[in-house]
Scaffold this motif. Structure first.
Motif: not given
Length: 338
Positions: A303-328
């Protein structure tokens, strides 16, 4: 003594409503952090206003909006001037994600949550960011940049064939300076190229035409402090839609699997790359980096890692990726933000 935090939301792009949801999320996440008082501040063009919560017991929907003094980012309520100790920027799009607001806050001396002017401006421009990181060995898709002024000079000259020759079909055509999948089209035929360009230009003055990469879409959040570097568990994004579009992101037409179903060595490599990108760009606060893993793992391909984009102000709703990952990761989102 409590610190006064301004949660700055809104902005001037199509992501306005998404930003409001993120602001509400951050406000709720910080509610149990007793050392802070939070105030949502909305920016829309020249209208800047602070949301003053009703002081009446049991009052509903009686919040007031008070104008922000742009000289020092303060507001006056009932004859008392209020200032902020810190700004949490959660504008997705201009002026909060592209360095404009960061420059203003630097000038008045108010510290804020994310990266500075240069890193914000660079990451907001997907083409510039990806090609800059390519120089550091990060793999990115082939792409073509179109600017509205240059397109005007070309007049009615057809460019579809040139774009297809460079990036192939299918390809993605999208705004170069926006997010939340506004103005994005997955183009499958030559005839679809020019309408897709027109749609993307409605979101901004630059358009990126990017080669399609078939694979596993993943995203990884990270932050650094003076004492530690933290890469969160990776999320795998699975949707039956043509791509991870607005409906997939915000209307539930997606499966978001955290941690991602990828080999441990790939996980480690993605997290290491995310932290490397963080330093290369000079990021601050919490970021999120999106990738595509190409190659068929069922066939034993690497599996090769390819960049799509960098988000410096990511979404922070209850279901956004960052809160999900923090819980995980077994962490508390309020404490992480703190």
């Amino acid at each position: 003594m409590k610190r006064n935090i301004a949660i700055i939301a809104g902005g001037d792009s199509s992501e306005y409503e998404v930003s409001l949801r993120s602001a509400a999320g951050i406000e709720s996440f910080l509610a149990d952090q007793k050392q802070y008082t939070t105030t949502i501040v909305l920016l829309r063009g020249n209208e800047w206003k602070a949301k003053i919560k009703s002081q009446e017991p049991g009052a509903k929907n009686q919040d007031e909006w008070v104008e922000i003094d742009k000289n020092d980012f303060s507001y006056t309520y009932n004859g008392v001037k209020h200032t902020f100790d810190f700004a949490y920027i959660t504008i997705h799009g201009t002026p909060g994600e592209n360095g404009v607001l960061q420059g203003y806050l630097d000038m008045i001396g108010l510290p804020y949550s994310c990266c500075g002017v240069l890193a914000a401006a660079m990451t907001f421009n997907k083409y510039t960011c990806n090609h800059y990181l390519k120089g550091f060995g990060v793999k990115v898709a082939e792409s073509v940049l179109l600017r509205k002024e240059a397109m005007r000079r070309l007049g009615d000259e057809a460019i579809g064939e040139d774009i297809v020759a460079q990036v192939g079909l299918p390809c993605f055509i999208k705004t170069n300076v926006g997010g939340s999948s506004f103005g994005v089209t997955k183009v499958k035929t030559l005839e679809e190229v020019e309408p897709a360009i027109k749609k993307a230009f409605a979101e901004g003055d630059e358009v990126i035409c990017e080669a399609f990469m078939k694979g596993i879409e993943i995203t990884c959040g990270a932050y650094k402090t003076k004492n530690k570097a933290v890469a969160f568990p990776i999320t795998e994004v699975v949707t039956s839609n043509e791509f991870f579009d607005y409906d997939a992101k915000y209307n539930g037409q997606v499966d978001e699997i955290t941690p991602a179903r990828i080999p441990d060595e790939v996980r480690d490599a993605v997290q290491a790359m995310t932290l490397k990108i963080y330093d290369i760009l000079g990021c601050k606060g919490i970021i999120r980096v999106d990738y595509i893993l190409t190659g068929d793992k069922a066939k034993g391909e690497r599996l090769e890692i390819n960049l799509l984009e960098v988000n410096t102000t990511p979404g922070m709703t209850a279901t956004s990726f960052i809160p999900q990952q923090v819980r995980a990761a077994g962490l508390n989102i309020g404490q992480v933000l703190s």
